[in-house]
Write a protein that holds these residues in place. Structure first.
Motif, PDB file in Angstrom:
ATOM      1  N   TYR A 315       5.858   7.255   0.445  1.00 17.07           N
ATOM      2  CA  TYR A 315       5.808   6.240  -0.607  1.00 17.07           C
ATOM      3  C   TYR A 315       5.086   6.824  -1.819  1.00 17.07           C
ATOM      4  CZ  TYR A 315       7.462   2.391   2.300  1.00 17.07           C
ATOM      5  OH  TYR A 315       8.235   1.551   3.069  1.00 17.07           O
ATOM      6  N   THR A 316       5.408   6.293  -2.991  1.00 18.45           N
ATOM      7  CA  THR A 316       4.819   6.813  -4.218  1.00 18.45           C
ATOM      8  C   THR A 316       4.607   5.677  -5.217  1.00 18.45           C
ATOM      9  OG1 THR A 316       5.059   8.558  -5.891  1.00 18.45           O
ATOM     10  CG2 THR A 316       7.044   7.360  -5.268  1.00 18.45           C
ATOM     11  N   ASP A 317       4.136   6.044  -6.415  1.00 20.85           N
ATOM     12  CA  ASP A 317       3.918   5.090  -7.514  1.00 20.85           C
ATOM     13  C   ASP A 317       2.849   4.062  -7.168  1.00 20.85           C
ATOM     14  OD1 ASP A 317       5.935   6.443  -8.837  1.00 20.85           O
ATOM     15  OD2 ASP A 317       7.485   5.125  -8.090  1.00 20.85           O
ATOM     16  N   ASN A 318       1.653   4.551  -6.870  1.00 22.85           N
ATOM     17  CA  ASN A 318       0.549   3.669  -6.524  1.00 22.85           C
ATOM     18  C   ASN A 318      -0.778   4.332  -6.856  1.00 22.85           C
ATOM     19  OD1 ASN A 318      -0.732   1.646  -3.992  1.00 22.85           O
ATOM     20  ND2 ASN A 318       0.860   0.953  -5.366  1.00 22.85           N
ATOM     21  N   GLY A 319      -1.666   3.545  -7.453  1.00 15.27           N
ATOM     22  CA  GLY A 319      -3.020   3.991  -7.739  1.00 15.27           C
ATOM     23  C   GLY A 319      -3.996   3.193  -6.893  1.00 15.27           C
ATOM     24  N   PHE A 320      -4.612   3.832  -5.911  1.00 14.72           N
ATOM     25  CA  PHE A 320      -5.415   3.101  -4.925  1.00 14.72           C
ATOM     26  C   PHE A 320      -6.716   2.570  -5.510  1.00 14.72           C
ATOM     27  CE2 PHE A 320      -2.748   6.102  -2.576  1.00 14.72           C
ATOM     28  CZ  PHE A 320      -2.027   5.203  -1.815  1.00 14.72           C
ATOM     29  N   TRP A 321      -7.235   3.174  -6.583  1.00 14.32           N
ATOM     30  CA  TRP A 321      -8.417   2.643  -7.262  1.00 14.32           C
ATOM     31  C   TRP A 321      -8.177   1.198  -7.676  1.00 14.32           C
ATOM     32  CZ3 TRP A 321      -9.803   0.843 -12.165  1.00 14.32           C
ATOM     33  CH2 TRP A 321     -11.166   0.877 -12.488  1.00 14.32           C
ATOM     34  N   ASP A 322      -6.945   0.879  -8.036  1.00 17.65           N
ATOM     35  CA  ASP A 322      -6.571  -0.478  -8.422  1.00 17.65           C
ATOM     36  C   ASP A 322      -6.160  -1.322  -7.219  1.00 17.65           C
ATOM     37  OD1 ASP A 322      -6.687  -0.047 -11.376  1.00 17.65           O
ATOM     38  OD2 ASP A 322      -5.023   1.312 -10.975  1.00 17.65           O
ATOM     39  N   THR A 323      -5.223  -0.799  -6.433  1.00 14.73           N
ATOM     40  CA  THR A 323      -4.498  -1.660  -5.497  1.00 14.73           C
ATOM     41  C   THR A 323      -5.257  -1.982  -4.220  1.00 14.73           C
ATOM     42  OG1 THR A 323      -3.346   0.277  -4.603  1.00 14.73           O
ATOM     43  CG2 THR A 323      -2.244  -0.947  -6.362  1.00 14.73           C
ATOM     44  N   TYR A 324      -6.264  -1.170  -3.855  1.00 14.24           N
ATOM     45  CA  TYR A 324      -6.960  -1.446  -2.602  1.00 14.24           C
ATOM     46  C   TYR A 324      -7.633  -2.809  -2.609  1.00 14.24           C
ATOM     47  CZ  TYR A 324     -11.887  -1.048  -4.099  1.00 14.24           C
ATOM     48  OH  TYR A 324     -13.114  -1.278  -4.667  1.00 14.24           O
ATOM     49  N   ARG A 325      -7.960  -3.320  -3.780  1.00 18.54           N
ATOM     50  CA  ARG A 325      -8.797  -4.513  -3.890  1.00 18.54           C
ATOM     51  C   ARG A 325      -8.073  -5.792  -3.464  1.00 18.54           C
ATOM     52  NH1 ARG A 325     -12.800  -2.448  -7.856  1.00 18.54           N
ATOM     53  NH2 ARG A 325     -11.939  -0.507  -8.679  1.00 18.54           N
ATOM     54  N   THR A 326      -6.770  -5.868  -3.745  1.00 22.37           N
ATOM     55  CA  THR A 326      -6.054  -7.125  -3.502  1.00 22.37           C
ATOM     56  C   THR A 326      -4.705  -6.948  -2.821  1.00 22.37           C
ATOM     57  OG1 THR A 326      -5.084  -6.997  -5.723  1.00 22.37           O
ATOM     58  CG2 THR A 326      -7.115  -8.295  -5.484  1.00 22.37           C
ATOM     59  N   VAL A 327      -3.970  -5.892  -3.177  1.00 22.71           N
ATOM     60  CA  VAL A 327      -2.600  -5.756  -2.684  1.00 22.71           C
ATOM     61  C   VAL A 327      -2.574  -5.579  -1.171  1.00 22.71           C
ATOM     62  CG1 VAL A 327      -0.549  -4.293  -2.702  1.00 22.71           C
ATOM     63  CG2 VAL A 327      -1.660  -4.890  -4.862  1.00 22.71           C
ATOM     64  N   TYR A 328      -3.344  -4.628  -0.673  1.00 28.07           N
ATOM     65  CA  TYR A 328      -3.268  -4.331   0.754  1.00 28.07           C
ATOM     66  C   TYR A 328      -3.896  -5.423   1.617  1.00 28.07           C
ATOM     67  CZ  TYR A 328      -1.189  -0.057  -0.789  1.00 28.07           C
ATOM     68  OH  TYR A 328      -0.328   0.840  -1.373  1.00 28.07           O
ATOM     69  N   PRO A 329      -4.981  -6.073   1.186  1.00 31.77           N
ATOM     70  CA  PRO A 329      -5.398  -7.264   1.934  1.00 31.77           C
ATOM     71  C   PRO A 329      -4.317  -8.337   1.999  1.00 31.77           C
ATOM     72  CG  PRO A 329      -7.211  -6.487   0.588  1.00 31.77           C
ATOM     73  CD  PRO A 329      -6.004  -5.662   0.206  1.00 31.77           C
ATOM     74  N   LEU A 330      -3.586  -8.543   0.894  1.00 32.06           N
ATOM     75  CA  LEU A 330      -2.496  -9.518   0.921  1.00 32.06           C
ATOM     76  C   LEU A 330      -1.390  -9.078   1.872  1.00 32.06           C
ATOM     77  CD1 LEU A 330      -1.208 -12.117  -0.148  1.00 32.06           C
ATOM     78  CD2 LEU A 330      -0.358 -10.814  -2.114  1.00 32.06           C
ATOM     79  N   TYR A 331      -1.119  -7.774   1.922  1.00 31.00           N
ATOM     80  CA  TYR A 331      -0.095  -7.277   2.844  1.00 31.00           C
ATOM     81  C   TYR A 331      -0.446  -7.555   4.303  1.00 31.00           C
ATOM     82  CZ  TYR A 331       2.244  -4.554  -0.870  1.00 31.00           C
ATOM     83  OH  TYR A 331       2.926  -4.144  -1.991  1.00 31.00           O
ATOM     84  N   THR A 332      -1.727  -7.634   4.638  1.00 28.87           N
ATOM     85  CA  THR A 332      -2.081  -7.952   6.030  1.00 28.87           C
ATOM     86  C   THR A 332      -1.596  -9.334   6.422  1.00 28.87           C
ATOM     87  OG1 THR A 332      -4.276  -8.896   5.550  1.00 28.87           O
ATOM     88  CG2 THR A 332      -4.153  -6.506   5.886  1.00 28.87           C
ATOM     89  N   LEU A 333      -1.337 -10.187   5.422  1.00 27.30           N
ATOM     90  CA  LEU A 333      -0.834 -11.531   5.679  1.00 27.30           C
ATOM     91  C   LEU A 333       0.680 -11.624   5.598  1.00 27.30           C
ATOM     92  CD1 LEU A 333      -3.362 -13.656   3.562  1.00 27.30           C
ATOM     93  CD2 LEU A 333      -3.415 -13.249   6.036  1.00 27.30           C
ATOM     94  N   ILE A 334       1.300 -10.871   4.683  1.00 27.02           N
ATOM     95  CA  ILE A 334       2.717 -11.121   4.381  1.00 27.02           C
ATOM     96  C   ILE A 334       3.621  -9.900   4.528  1.00 27.02           C
ATOM     97  CG2 ILE A 334       2.157 -13.007   2.803  1.00 27.02           C
ATOM     98  CD1 ILE A 334       2.764 -11.096   0.459  1.00 27.02           C
ATOM     99  N   ALA A 335       3.064  -8.711   4.795  1.00 27.86           N
ATOM    100  CA  ALA A 335       3.913  -7.512   4.867  1.00 27.86           C
ATOM    101  C   ALA A 335       3.301  -6.497   5.827  1.00 27.86           C
ATOM    102  CB  ALA A 335       4.095  -6.907   3.474  1.00 27.86           C
ATOM    103  N   ARG A 336       3.024  -6.920   7.029  1.00 27.11           N
ATOM    104  CA  ARG A 336       2.340  -6.051   7.985  1.00 27.11           C
ATOM    105  C   ARG A 336       3.201  -4.851   8.392  1.00 27.11           C
ATOM    106  NH1 ARG A 336      -2.216  -8.042  10.445  1.00 27.11           N
ATOM    107  NH2 ARG A 336      -1.782  -6.884  12.360  1.00 27.11           N
ATOM    108  N   ASP A 337       4.478  -5.077   8.648  1.00 30.28           N
ATOM    109  CA  ASP A 337       5.353  -3.963   9.040  1.00 30.28           C
ATOM    110  C   ASP A 337       5.503  -2.964   7.900  1.00 30.28           C
ATOM    111  OD1 ASP A 337       5.668  -5.129  11.504  1.00 30.28           O
ATOM    112  OD2 ASP A 337       7.629  -6.001  11.047  1.00 30.28           O
ATOM    113  N   GLU A 338       5.671  -3.479   6.690  1.00 32.52           N
ATOM    114  CA  GLU A 338       5.800  -2.598   5.540  1.00 32.52           C
ATOM    115  C   GLU A 338       4.517  -1.813   5.308  1.00 32.52           C
ATOM    116  OE1 GLU A 338       6.580  -5.769   5.717  1.00 32.52           O
ATOM    117  OE2 GLU A 338       8.471  -6.216   4.685  1.00 32.52           O
TER     118      GLU A 338
END
Length: 658
Positions: A315-338
C-alpha cells in the motif's frame, strides 16, 4: 440505501498554497483503488484543480496523495477536434460547471471547445471511458504528458494503445515505470491518422477516431505491460460501461453503509449527512493499493527499493504522522480486514528495504518527522488485527528504527543515536527536536504494547521506561515542553507562540501536550490534574497569535489557526486533534463535549471550503466522523475510547447500535 448522493467529492477542494480548506482532490476512484481520476484545470503546479474554474485542461490519471507531496504515474486525457495541441497550456477548453458531474463512481464533463462529452467510471486498476462528440469534425483522444518521460505504441491489430511514464516526485523509487494500456473498440480508431508528437517529457499521442462516439478501457500497472493487460481482462473484461459503473457504485455503498446515522436535525436539508458521508468517502480513499494480481491470482508488487517485483501486497500514499491519530483507530471499527492487509503491506516494505515506512508516495518520502507507524502497529496488535507472523516482523522493524540510525534521513528516526545517549534529541543537532523526542517516547511506549501482545515481556519494562523520556523536556517555569542542548540547557529566548525551530508545524502551545500514553504523568508535571486542566483552559482562551520564527515566513497552518480562532487550539492541524479530549481524560467531561461539538459544527461542512485545514489522507475526515459518533482514541495503541456527546440522533456501525 444509496449513500452516494450524500457525498460531495469537492469537499475541501477550494484550496491554494496559502490557504487550505482541505487540499483535497475530487477523486473518482474505488475504495483504496490504485487508479484515481480527476479533472485538471491548472496543471502548472500540484494545485492542479479548482472547483470554480470554468475550464478544463483534461482528465488526469493521478496518484497525488497531497499537493505538498506531488504526483506520480500521471497522464492527461483530452478530446480534441480543431487545432490539435500537444500540451495542456494550448489544449484547454471551457466547461460549464452545471454540466460537470464529479462523484466517487462517475466523472463526466463537456469540453466546449470540441463539443465532446467525456465520461469515466473506475475499477481498482482500470477505468471505462466513453466519449460522445456533438459534430462530425475529425476527432482525437489525446494523451498528453504531465511529468517524467513518456513512450507510446499503438497496435492496430488489437486496437490497443500501450504507454509508459516514469514520472514521480521526491520519493525514493528505483526504476519506477507506470505502464498503461488503453483498449479501444473495433473500428473506432483510424490508425493511419494516429500520431505521436515530441519525445520524452514532451511526448504525447493523438489517437484519431473514426466516428462521433468512442468506448475505451484503460488499465495501469507498476510492473509491466503484461500485468496491465491482465488487470484489464480481470477487472473490465467484456462488461459494459453501465455494468462497470454499477459495480463501482455498489463498492462505494458497501463501504459507506458500514456506518448508518440519523441526523441530529433532519430539517437542516441533510447537511449533516452530507458532511458525514463526504468525510467517510475520504477515509476510504487512502492508503491506495500498490499491488497487482498475477495470472495465478496471487498478489505481487513493484518494490521501490530496488525496482524488482516481489510477492505480496503493498500500500502507498499515506503519511503516518497524520493518519495514525484517527484513521487507523476508525479502521478498527469499520475496516478490520482491510487494516490487516494494509499492515501486511507496510511490513513488506520493511522486508523489502529494511525500514518500516514513514510517508509513502510510490516510494518513501520521509517528509514528516518520526516513525508514527509505531502507533499504527500498536493499534493493530492491541485490537486483535494482523497475524502473529506479521506482528512479529513489525516488532522487528520497530526495534530496528528505535535503536539504529538509518543511512538516509528519509528512513527511520532522525536523531535516534543522540536520543539513546541523552534521552532526548538535542536542539542543536536536529530541527523539531521537541516533537522528535516526544514522538520517540510515544513510539517506545507503542513498542512495549506490541511486545506485551506477543509475549515478549523482556522488552516491556525497558521500553515503558524509555517512554518516560518526555519528562526531560518539561520546563516547570513556563509550563511547556522545550528543547535542550547536549549540556541540558534550554534556550534563553522563549516565546510560546513562536512556530518552528524546536517544534513541528506549531509552537509550544500545540506541541507540549503530545503525551497520549501517559496523561497522568503529564498532569503530575503541572502539579496534578487541576494544573493541567488550567493549562488547557489557557490554551483555548489565548488569542490565536503566532510568530513565524523558525520558518522565516508564514505557513498556511498559522493562517488557518488564526482564521478559525479557537485560541491556540489549531483544529486545522493534526497535533491539536486530541486536545479537547484531554479534558474528559482528566475528569472534565462537559468541556470535552462543549469544544468537540463546536469544532465539529463550526469548522466542517460538505462544501468546497469544508475543512478547517489540510485533510491529509482521511485523518481530518476521520476526526469529524469520530466526533460525530462521540468516540475518540486518545491514545492509539490501546483499546479504550474517550466518550463525548454524540452529535447524531442514532448511529450504527456494521449494524450494531452505538
Amino acid at each position: 440505501m444509496n449513500y452516494l448522493p450524500y457525498v460531495n467529492v469537492q469537499m475541501g477542494t477550494k484550496s491554494i498554497p496559502r490557504r487550505s480548506h482541505g487540499n483535497t482532490l475530487p477523486l473518482t476512484q474505488l475504495p483504496f483503488g490504485m487508479a484515481s481520476f480527476c479533472i485538471q484545470t491548472d496543471g502548472g503546479s500540484s494545485w492542479f484543480y479548482h472547483p470554480e474554474h470554468e475550464y478544463a485542461e483534461g482528465v488526469r490519471l493521478t496518484h497525488q496523495p497531497s499537493p505538498w507531496i506531488g504526483d506520480f504515474g500521471t497522464v492527461l486525457m483530452v478530446p480534441q477536434n480543431d487545432v490539435i495541441a500537444n500540451d495542456c497550456e494550448r489544449a484547454w477548453s471551457g466547461r460549464r460547471l452545471q454540466d460537470t458531474l464529479e462523484a466517487p463512481d462517475y466523472l463526466a464533463l463537456t469540453f466546449l471547445r470540441s463539443n465532446c462529452r467525456f465520461e469515466l467510471t473506475p475499477t481498482e486498476r482500470c477505468a471505462a471511458i466513453r466519449l460522445t462528440f456533438g459534430d462530425d469534425r475529425p476527432s482525437f483522444l489525446s494523451f498528453l504528458p504531465v511529468q517524467g518521460q513518456y513512450t507510446y505504441r499503438y497496435d492496430a491489430e488489437t486496437s490497443t494503445l500501450y504507454g509508459t511514464t516514469d514520472g514521480h516526485n521526491h520519493d525514493a523509487a528505483e526504476n519506477f515505470t507506470m505502464h498503461f494500456v488503453v483498449r479501444f473498440g473495433d473500428g473506432e480508431v483510424d490508425a493511419a491518422r494516429t500520431y505521436c508528437v515530441g519525445e520524452g517529457r514532451s511526448c504525447g499521442i493523438h489517437v484519431a477516431l473514426t466516428g462521433r462516439t468512442l468506448e475505451a478501457r484503460m488499465s495501469i500497472s507498476y510492473i509491466s505491460e503484461e500485468m496491465a493487460r491482465e488487470a484489464l481482462e480481470r477487472e473490465c473484461g467484456d462488461s459494459s460501461f453501465e455494468e462497470i459503473r454499477e459495480a463501482a457504485a455498489l463498492a462505494w455503498n458497501e463501504k459507506l453503509g458500514r456506518i448508518e446515522i440519523e441526523a441530529q436535525d433532519p430539517s437542516d436539508g441533510n447537511e449533516q449527512l452530507k458532511t458525514f458521508y463526504s468525510c467517510l468517502y475520504r477515509v476510504f480513499l487512502f492508503p491506495r493499493k500498490a499491488y497487482e494480481m498475477d495470472k495465478k491470482g496471487e498478489a505481487v508488487h513493484y518494490c521501490p527499493f530496488d525496482g524488482k517485483v516481489r510477492p505480496g501486497v503493498r500500500y502507498t500514499d499515506n503519511g503516518f504522522w497524520d493518519t495514525y491519530r484517527t484513521v487507523y483507530p476508525l479502521y478498527t471499527l469499520i475496516a478490520r480486514d482491510e487494516f490487516a492487509e494494509m499492515l501486511d503491506g507496510f511490513v513488506n516494505d520493511y522486508l523489502d528495504g529494511g525500514w518500516l515506512p514513514r510517508w509513502l508516495s510510490i516510494g518513501e518520502v520521509g517528509c514528516m518527522p518520526s516513525t508514527l507507524i509505531d502507533a499504527v502497529i500498536a493499534e493493530a496488535a492491541v485490537n486483535g488485527i494482523g497475524s502473529r507472523e506479521t506482528l512479529e516482523k513489525a516488532l522487528e522493524g520497530m526495534l530496528n528504527h528505535a535503536n539504529n540510525e538509518a543511512p538516509e534521513a528519509r528512513y527511520g528516526r532522525n536523531g535516534v543515536r543522540s536520543y539513546l545517549k541523552y534521552g532526548y534529541v538535542p536542539r542543536e543537532e536536529h530541527r523539531e527536536s521537541v516533537n522528535l523526542t516526544l514522538d520517540f517516547a510515544y513510539g517506545d511506549w507503542c513498542i512495549a504494547q506490541v511486545a506485551r501482545t506477543l509475549g515478549r515481556e523482556e522488552l516491556v519494562d525497558e521500553y515503558c521506561e524509555r517512554a518516560k523520556n518526555y519528562k526531560k523536556l518539561f520546563d516547570p517555569d513556563t509550563g511547556f515542553m522545550r528543547g535542550r542542548d547536549k549540556e541540558g540547557n534550554m534556550a534563553v529566548f522563549f516565546d510560546p507562540v513562536a512556530w518552528g525551530g524546536e517544534y513541528t508545524e506549531g509552537s509550544a502551545w500545540q506541541s507540549s501536550f503530545a503525551v497520549p500514553h501517559d496523561v497522568d504523568g503529564l498532569a503530575e508535571l503541572y502539579g496534578g490534574r487541576e494544573g493541567l486542566i488550567e493549562k488547557l483552559d489557557m490554551l483555548f482562551a489565548e488569542p490565536p497569535c503566532y510568530r513565524v520564527f523558525g520558518y522565516g515566513g508564514e505557513i498556511h497552518e498559522m493562517t488557518e489557526m488564526a482564521l478559525i480562532d479557537f485560541g491556540q487550539m489549531a483544529i486545522s492541524n493534526q497535533p491539536s486533534f486530541h486536545l479537547p479530549y484531554l479534558y474528559a481524560a482528566l475528569g472534565v467531561q462537559d468541556k470535552t463535549n462543549y469544544w468537540v461539538e463546536r469544532l465539529a459544527k463550526e469548522t466542517f461542512a460538505a462544501t468546497s471550503d469544508g475543512y478547517p485545514g489540510d485533510e491529509d489522507n482521511g485523518t481530518t475526515s476521520a476526526w469529524y466522523i469520530l466526533a460525530t459518533l462521540g468516540l475518540y482514541r486518545l491514545c492509539p495503541g490501546t483499546d479504550k475510547w474517550i466518550r463525548s456527546k454524540r452529535l447524531v440522533r442514532s448511529a450504527k456501525i456494521l449494524g450494531q447500535s452505538l
